[in-house]
Motif scaffolding. Structure first.
Motif, PDB file in Angstrom:
ATOM      1  N   ALA A   1      29.528 -16.006 -24.802  1.00  0.00           N
ATOM      2  CA  ALA A   1      28.437 -16.613 -24.040  1.00  0.00           C
ATOM      3  C   ALA A   1      27.575 -15.526 -23.398  1.00  0.00           C
ATOM      4  CB  ALA A   1      28.996 -17.563 -22.989  1.00  0.00           C
ATOM      5  N   GLY A   2      28.227 -14.471 -22.913  1.00  0.00           N
ATOM      6  CA  GLY A   2      27.501 -13.405 -22.235  1.00  0.00           C
ATOM      7  C   GLY A   2      26.613 -12.623 -23.183  1.00  0.00           C
ATOM      8  N   THR A   3      27.067 -12.428 -24.416  1.00  0.00           N
ATOM      9  CA  THR A   3      26.237 -11.745 -25.407  1.00  0.00           C
ATOM     10  C   THR A   3      24.965 -12.548 -25.651  1.00  0.00           C
ATOM     11  OG1 THR A   3      28.125 -10.694 -26.482  1.00  0.00           O
ATOM     12  CG2 THR A   3      26.150 -10.968 -27.819  1.00  0.00           C
ATOM     13  N   ILE A   4      25.113 -13.844 -25.754  1.00  0.00           N
ATOM     14  CA  ILE A   4      23.957 -14.706 -26.024  1.00  0.00           C
ATOM     15  C   ILE A   4      22.981 -14.671 -24.851  1.00  0.00           C
ATOM     16  CG2 ILE A   4      23.264 -17.120 -26.352  1.00  0.00           C
ATOM     17  CD1 ILE A   4      26.018 -17.442 -27.845  1.00  0.00           C
ATOM     18  N   ARG A   5      23.505 -14.835 -23.626  1.00  0.00           N
ATOM     19  CA  ARG A   5      22.619 -14.867 -22.465  1.00  0.00           C
ATOM     20  C   ARG A   5      21.964 -13.512 -22.224  1.00  0.00           C
ATOM     21  NH1 ARG A   5      26.762 -18.207 -18.761  1.00  0.00           N
ATOM     22  NH2 ARG A   5      25.304 -18.111 -17.030  1.00  0.00           N
ATOM     23  N   SER A   6      22.728 -12.437 -22.389  1.00  0.00           N
ATOM     24  CA  SER A   6      22.149 -11.108 -22.182  1.00  0.00           C
ATOM     25  C   SER A   6      21.126 -10.779 -23.262  1.00  0.00           C
ATOM     26  CB  SER A   6      23.249 -10.036 -22.174  1.00  0.00           C
ATOM     27  OG  SER A   6      24.004 -10.132 -20.991  1.00  0.00           O
ATOM     28  N   ALA A   7      21.450 -11.099 -24.507  1.00  0.00           N
ATOM     29  CA  ALA A   7      20.510 -10.776 -25.591  1.00  0.00           C
ATOM     30  C   ALA A   7      19.211 -11.551 -25.401  1.00  0.00           C
ATOM     31  CB  ALA A   7      21.124 -11.080 -26.958  1.00  0.00           C
ATOM     32  N   ALA A   8      19.317 -12.792 -24.956  1.00  0.00           N
ATOM     33  CA  ALA A   8      18.107 -13.583 -24.732  1.00  0.00           C
ATOM     34  C   ALA A   8      17.328 -13.018 -23.548  1.00  0.00           C
ATOM     35  CB  ALA A   8      18.466 -15.057 -24.497  1.00  0.00           C
ATOM     36  N   GLY A   9      17.985 -12.868 -22.413  1.00  0.00           N
ATOM     37  CA  GLY A   9      17.279 -12.440 -21.197  1.00  0.00           C
ATOM     38  C   GLY A   9      16.720 -11.036 -21.318  1.00  0.00           C
ATOM     39  N   ILE A  10      17.552 -10.095 -21.741  1.00  0.00           N
ATOM     40  CA  ILE A  10      17.078  -8.717 -21.879  1.00  0.00           C
ATOM     41  C   ILE A  10      16.102  -8.627 -23.046  1.00  0.00           C
ATOM     42  CG2 ILE A  10      17.774  -6.304 -22.223  1.00  0.00           C
ATOM     43  CD1 ILE A  10      20.515  -7.061 -20.997  1.00  0.00           C
ATOM     44  N   GLY A  11      16.376  -9.391 -24.115  1.00  0.00           N
ATOM     45  CA  GLY A  11      15.479  -9.389 -25.276  1.00  0.00           C
ATOM     46  C   GLY A  11      14.059  -9.809 -24.897  1.00  0.00           C
ATOM     47  N   ILE A  12      13.951 -10.857 -24.099  1.00  0.00           N
ATOM     48  CA  ILE A  12      12.627 -11.324 -23.663  1.00  0.00           C
ATOM     49  C   ILE A  12      11.909 -10.206 -22.897  1.00  0.00           C
ATOM     50  CG2 ILE A  12      11.427 -12.917 -22.085  1.00  0.00           C
ATOM     51  CD1 ILE A  12      13.754 -14.941 -22.712  1.00  0.00           C
ATOM     52  N   LEU A  13      12.651  -9.541 -22.022  1.00  0.00           N
ATOM     53  CA  LEU A  13      12.021  -8.513 -21.177  1.00  0.00           C
ATOM     54  C   LEU A  13      11.776  -7.218 -21.951  1.00  0.00           C
ATOM     55  CD1 LEU A  13      13.924  -9.455 -17.936  1.00  0.00           C
ATOM     56  CD2 LEU A  13      11.448  -9.624 -18.296  1.00  0.00           C
ATOM     57  N   LEU A  14      12.574  -6.953 -22.991  1.00  0.00           N
ATOM     58  CA  LEU A  14      12.261  -5.831 -23.882  1.00  0.00           C
ATOM     59  C   LEU A  14      10.947  -6.110 -24.612  1.00  0.00           C
ATOM     60  CD1 LEU A  14      15.761  -4.991 -25.431  1.00  0.00           C
ATOM     61  CD2 LEU A  14      14.344  -3.400 -24.113  1.00  0.00           C
ATOM     62  N   MET A  15      10.803  -7.338 -25.104  1.00  0.00           N
ATOM     63  CA  MET A  15       9.577  -7.714 -25.816  1.00  0.00           C
ATOM     64  C   MET A  15       8.370  -7.574 -24.896  1.00  0.00           C
ATOM     65  SD  MET A  15       8.770  -8.941 -28.924  1.00  0.00           S
ATOM     66  CE  MET A  15       7.096  -9.185 -29.557  1.00  0.00           C
ATOM     67  N   ASP A  16       8.553  -7.885 -23.622  1.00  0.00           N
ATOM     68  CA  ASP A  16       7.474  -7.736 -22.635  1.00  0.00           C
ATOM     69  C   ASP A  16       7.212  -6.262 -22.294  1.00  0.00           C
ATOM     70  OD1 ASP A  16       7.196 -10.469 -22.402  1.00  0.00           O
ATOM     71  OD2 ASP A  16       8.075 -10.631 -20.404  1.00  0.00           O
ATOM     72  N   GLY A  17       8.106  -5.374 -22.725  1.00  0.00           N
ATOM     73  CA  GLY A  17       7.958  -3.957 -22.374  1.00  0.00           C
ATOM     74  C   GLY A  17       8.375  -3.656 -20.948  1.00  0.00           C
ATOM     75  N   LEU A  18       9.213  -4.515 -20.354  1.00  0.00           N
ATOM     76  CA  LEU A  18       9.532  -4.365 -18.928  1.00  0.00           C
ATOM     77  C   LEU A  18      10.877  -3.685 -18.655  1.00  0.00           C
ATOM     78  CD1 LEU A  18       8.277  -7.733 -17.334  1.00  0.00           C
ATOM     79  CD2 LEU A  18       7.052  -5.604 -17.767  1.00  0.00           C
ATOM     80  N   CYS A  19      11.617  -3.312 -19.699  1.00  0.00           N
ATOM     81  CA  CYS A  19      12.933  -2.701 -19.459  1.00  0.00           C
ATOM     82  C   CYS A  19      12.836  -1.174 -19.494  1.00  0.00           C
ATOM     83  CB  CYS A  19      13.933  -3.128 -20.540  1.00  0.00           C
ATOM     84  SG  CYS A  19      14.215  -4.899 -20.598  1.00  0.00           S
ATOM     85  N   ASP A  20      13.374  -0.530 -18.493  1.00  0.00           N
ATOM     86  CA  ASP A  20      13.482   0.931 -18.519  1.00  0.00           C
ATOM     87  C   ASP A  20      14.922   1.360 -18.745  1.00  0.00           C
ATOM     88  OD1 ASP A  20      10.660   1.768 -17.890  1.00  0.00           O
ATOM     89  OD2 ASP A  20      11.045   0.400 -16.233  1.00  0.00           O
ATOM     90  N   THR A  21      15.860   0.614 -18.170  1.00  0.00           N
ATOM     91  CA  THR A  21      17.281   0.850 -18.420  1.00  0.00           C
ATOM     92  C   THR A  21      17.943  -0.519 -18.399  1.00  0.00           C
ATOM     93  OG1 THR A  21      19.236   2.112 -17.688  1.00  0.00           O
ATOM     94  CG2 THR A  21      17.776   1.281 -15.958  1.00  0.00           C
ATOM     95  N   ILE A  22      18.977  -0.729 -19.221  1.00  0.00           N
ATOM     96  CA  ILE A  22      19.559  -2.070 -19.306  1.00  0.00           C
ATOM     97  C   ILE A  22      21.067  -2.052 -19.135  1.00  0.00           C
ATOM     98  CG2 ILE A  22      17.720  -2.916 -20.818  1.00  0.00           C
ATOM     99  CD1 ILE A  22      19.708  -2.790 -23.173  1.00  0.00           C
ATOM    100  N   ARG A  23      21.587  -3.129 -18.603  1.00  0.00           N
ATOM    101  CA  ARG A  23      23.016  -3.365 -18.532  1.00  0.00           C
ATOM    102  C   ARG A  23      23.306  -4.735 -19.122  1.00  0.00           C
ATOM    103  NH1 ARG A  23      27.372  -4.114 -14.542  1.00  0.00           N
ATOM    104  NH2 ARG A  23      29.151  -4.746 -15.824  1.00  0.00           N
ATOM    105  N   VAL A  24      24.101  -4.771 -20.167  1.00  0.00           N
ATOM    106  CA  VAL A  24      24.638  -6.038 -20.654  1.00  0.00           C
ATOM    107  C   VAL A  24      25.911  -6.290 -19.863  1.00  0.00           C
ATOM    108  CG1 VAL A  24      25.739  -7.184 -22.609  1.00  0.00           C
ATOM    109  CG2 VAL A  24      23.634  -5.878 -22.948  1.00  0.00           C
ATOM    110  N   SER A  25      25.984  -7.418 -19.214  1.00  0.00           N
ATOM    111  CA  SER A  25      27.099  -7.710 -18.328  1.00  0.00           C
ATOM    112  C   SER A  25      28.000  -8.745 -18.994  1.00  0.00           C
ATOM    113  CB  SER A  25      26.480  -8.226 -17.021  1.00  0.00           C
ATOM    114  OG  SER A  25      27.424  -8.767 -16.176  1.00  0.00           O
ATOM    115  N   LEU A  26      29.227  -8.347 -19.311  1.00  0.00           N
ATOM    116  CA  LEU A  26      30.156  -9.246 -19.998  1.00  0.00           C
ATOM    117  C   LEU A  26      31.479  -9.301 -19.249  1.00  0.00           C
ATOM    118  CD1 LEU A  26      29.804  -7.976 -23.693  1.00  0.00           C
ATOM    119  CD2 LEU A  26      28.670  -9.958 -22.663  1.00  0.00           C
ATOM    120  N   THR A  27      32.111 -10.444 -19.256  1.00  0.00           N
ATOM    121  CA  THR A  27      33.471 -10.532 -18.776  1.00  0.00           C
ATOM    122  C   THR A  27      34.359 -10.080 -19.936  1.00  0.00           C
ATOM    123  OG1 THR A  27      32.828 -12.345 -17.344  1.00  0.00           O
ATOM    124  CG2 THR A  27      35.165 -12.063 -17.718  1.00  0.00           C
TER     125      THR A  27
END
Lengths: 381, 381
Positions: free
Chosen positions: B213-239
Motif C-alpha cells: 500500500a505504501g509503495t502505491i501511495r508514495s509512488a502516486a504522491g511523490i510521482g505527482i510532485l516529481l511531474m510538477d518539478g517540485l521535488c528536490d529530495t524524496i523519502r518513500v516511507s514504508l512500514t
C-alpha cells in the motif's frame, strides 16, 4: 477534492464510463482465450478481486468462437481486444462483447471501419480507440523522428485522426487510451488530448514491467492523471497475475480519494523510537481490513509519543507504548521489533481508550473494531 | 522533460539539495540509535542500496551520545531527527550531523531556536522544517476545524511561520517538508507552498502503510510532485525495511526520467497471445540488470506479433515467437506460461537479430547484452 474533467458518458454493459461516473477498474485475461474454462475462471477471480470491466484478447477466429461462451459465463462486461482483422471485431460483437478495443487505423479501409461501427451501434457497444506509442502510423512516426512533433503530440494526432474516422460514421460511443511505456510521455499525451476532445479516457502505462517496478510506474502515471481529474477508467498493467493489477488499481483509487467505501490503513515507517512490531501488526491489520467494506481509517504507529497525535484522523489506532528514550543507553530488548514483551495502546481519534500487552493487542484491536462497526450497524464479516 | 521549480541550493554534507541538483533519495534508520553496531550496519546497507542521505532519530541524550560514532562510521551524510528538546539538536550538531530535522515551533522559545540556528550556521548544517498534518499547532488546527482553512492551507501557514522564525535569525539553509498521510492533501500543500517560498522541498507521503500500500501511495504522491518539478529530495516511507524505501524511490525517479544512468526494463502484461514465460523471464532479466549501471532499455514481450514493434525503443528485447493464433483452437501447451518448449526472438531497436529455443533465451540474451555493453566499453559486472 479532485475535480474531474467533463466527458461524455458511455456504457460498457452495466458500467458507465465518463460523465462523472466513478473511476472504474479494468484488467485483461492472461489465459488463452480459446481455453474457455481457464478464461472463465480467471474472470470470476477478477470479479472477486473487484474488477469492473475485463478485456479479453481475440487474436483468431477460434478465440472469437470461444467468446460467446465466455461472455455467457462472465459476471463482468467483456471488452474484446482486436487487432487488424475487422471480421474478428464483427464476430466479437456478435458473441456479445460489451465493448471493443480496436485501433481504427489498423482495421483497414473506411468500409471495414464502417461495418464495425454499424455492428457496434446496433448492439450498443462502445469502441475504445487505443493508441500505443510503439505502433504509431508511419507518417506520424516520421514526423517524430524528424523533430516536427514530440511523441506525445504524435500520439494525440493519431487519436484525433481515429476519433474523427469513427465520428464521421456518426458513431460517438468512444473512449480513448494513449499508452506509452514512458510515464512522462503518457501523462503529456493525455493532458494534450484532454483539451481537444470530450471522449472519456481509459488510462494506463503500458509495458509497465514486473509487479514491483510496474506498480511504481502505474501508480505514478495513473496517480498523476487521477490528480488531474483525467481518468474515467484505469488499467494497471503488470507482468504478473491480473488479480494483482486489480488490487493495485483499487488501492491507488482509494489512496487518491476515489473509492470512499473501503477501509484505509495508515502505518508509520518505524524508527528508533518504535517499541512494538509495527511491520507485523500492520500486515495483520491489513489482512483483517481486507474483509471489511466500510470507510474506516485505521492506524498502526510505533510509539505513543507521536502515534495517536499524528494519526488523530484515524477512527481506530494501535501504538506502541513506552517508546521514546530507551533506558540505560539501550532499548530494553535487543530487537525492538521482535514479537514479544512490548506494551501497546488502542486509540480512537487521537484519544487513548485502552492499554494492553503487545501480545494481546490484535485481540483488543478486534474487540474495538467490532464495537466501532457495531455502532455503525456493521460486522467484521 | 520535467521542468524543475527554481529553489535555493543547500548542502547536506556532500549532497546538494535544490538549485537544480539531481533529486536525492533519503531514508531513515529503523534501529535503536543507541545500538551503534546495528545502526551503522543499516546505514552501510542503505548506502549499498543507493541511498544518498540517511536520517537517524535522536530521541534521547543517549541517542545523541551514540551519534558521533555513527557519523564517524557512516558513508552517508546523516540528518538528526529531533523533536521538542533543543539540547538534543545542539548535541547532534556537535556529534557531526550533516543536517537537522526539527520543527522550530516545537523546540520552544526564540532563544532556543536561535541557539540551534547559531550552532547549525557555525557547522554549515542545514535545517529541515518538517511540518506534519498530524501535529499542527493548536491555533491552526482550530482554524481548520472551524472551516476557515483547508488542511493543506494550514500546513502551508505552519511552514511559512517556521521558515520566518528561522530566517529572522538570518539562517537560510532551510528545506521544507509538508507531510500528510493523505496523498491529495500532501500534493495540494506542496503546490501552494511552491508559490510562496524558494526553499527546496523534501517530499514524502507520511504513514504510507505496508510495503504494497505504501509503495502505491508514495509512488502516486511523490510521482505527482516529481511531474510538477517540485521535488528536490524524496523519502518513500514504508512500514518495512528501509532498503526497500530506497529501491522504490530509485525506481520511481527512474520511471519519471530523473535517473538516467540506470537500465530500464519494460515488459508486457501478457495476454492470450503470450507464448513464453514472460513473468519468469522479466523477473530474471530484472535481476541481471540490477548489476548494470548504464542507461539501457530492455524489453521482455510475450509475442513476436506486437513485441518488437511496441518496444522499438528498447536497445535489447526478448519476445515469444510463434504466438498469435493458437492452432486447432487450443494453444500448443496447456499452460502458455510454463517454463518449457516455446521459442523466442532477441531484438534490437525493433529488429529481430536472433531466434532460439525458450530454454536458451536467457543465455542468448546475456550474450547480446555483453555485446551491446562491449560496444559501449562496459561489462555486465
Amino acid at each position: 477534492m479532485i475535480r474531474r474533467r467533463k466527458t461524455r458518458a458511455i456504457r460498457v454493459g452495466p458500467v458507465t464510463v465518463g460523465g462523472g461516473a466513478p473511476v472504474s477498474v479494468q484488467s485483461m485475461t492472461k489465459t488463452p482465450t480459446t481455453d474457455v474454462e481457464a478464461t472463465a475462471a480467471q474472470i470470476d477471480s477478477l470479479a472477486r478481486a473487484g474488477c469492473d470491466i475485463v478485456r479479453v484478447a481475440v487474436p483468431s477466429p477460434e478465440a472469437a468462437g470461444a467468446l460467446a461462451e465466455i461472455v455467457r459465463r462472465s459476471p463482468l462486461p467483456i471488452v474484446a481486444d482486436v487487432h487488424f482483422d475487422h471480421r474478428l471485431a464483427l464476430a466479437a460483437v456478435e458473441a456479445g462483447a460489451a465493448g471493443l478495443r480496436i485501433n481504427p487505423g489498423n482495421i483497414g479501409s473506411r468500409e471495414k471501419v464502417a461495418a464495425v461501427a454499424a455492428a457496434a451501434r446496433e448492439r450498443g457497444v462502445p469502441i475504445r480507440v487505443g493508441v500505443n506509442a510503439g505502433s504509431l502510423e508511419k507518417p506520424l512516426r516520421r514526423r517524430v523522428e524528424g523533430g516536427e512533433l514530440s511523441l506525445s503530440e504524435a500520439m494525440v494526432e493519431s487519436a484525433l485522426r481515429h476519433i474523427r474516422l469513427v465520428e464521421d460514421l456518426d458513431f460517438r460511443e468512444i473512449k480513448v487510451s494513449l499508452k506509452a511505456s514512458d510515464v512522462v510521455t503518457t501523462v503529456e499525451a493525455y493532458r494534450l488530448l484532454a483539451k481537444r476532445c470530450d471522449c472519456p479516457f481509459h488510462v494506463g502505462v503500458t509495458e509497465a514491467g514486473t509487479i514491483r517496478a510496474g506498480t511504481i510506474r502505474s501508480a505514478a502515471g495513473i496517480g498523476i492523471l487521477l490528480m488531474d481529474g483525467l481518468c474515467d477508467t484505469i488499467r494497471v498493467s503488470l507482468t504478473g497475475p491480473p488479480e494483482e493489477e486489480v488490487r493495485v488499481a483499487r488501492r491507488l483509487l482509494q489512496a487518491m480519494g476515489e473509492r470512499r467505501n473501503e477501509p484505509i490503513l495508515i502505518s508509520c515507517p518505524t524508527c528508533g523510537r518504535t517499541s512494538i512490531d509495527v511491520v507485523g501488526l500492520a500486515e495483520q491489520v491489513e489482512a483483517i481490513l481486507e474483509r471489511i467494506h466500510e470507510p474506516i481509517c485505521v492506524a498502526v504507529m510505533g510509539c505513543e509519543v507521536n502515534g495517536p497525535g499524528e494519526a488523530r484522523e484515524a477512527d481506530l489506532g494501535i501504538a506502541g507504548s513506552g517508546g521514546g528514550a530507551p533506558r540505560g543507553g539501550r532499548t530494553r530488548r535487543r530487537d525492538a521489533r521482535g514479537p514479544c514483551g512490548g506494551r501497546g495502546v488502542i486509540f480512537r481519534k487521537g484519544e487513548i481508550v485502552r492499554r494492553c500487552a503487545e501480545r494481546e493487542i490484535l485481540k483488543v484491536f478486534r474487540e474495538e473494531l467490532d464495537s466501532l462497526l457495531a455502532q455503525r450497524g456493521k460486522t467484521q464479516d
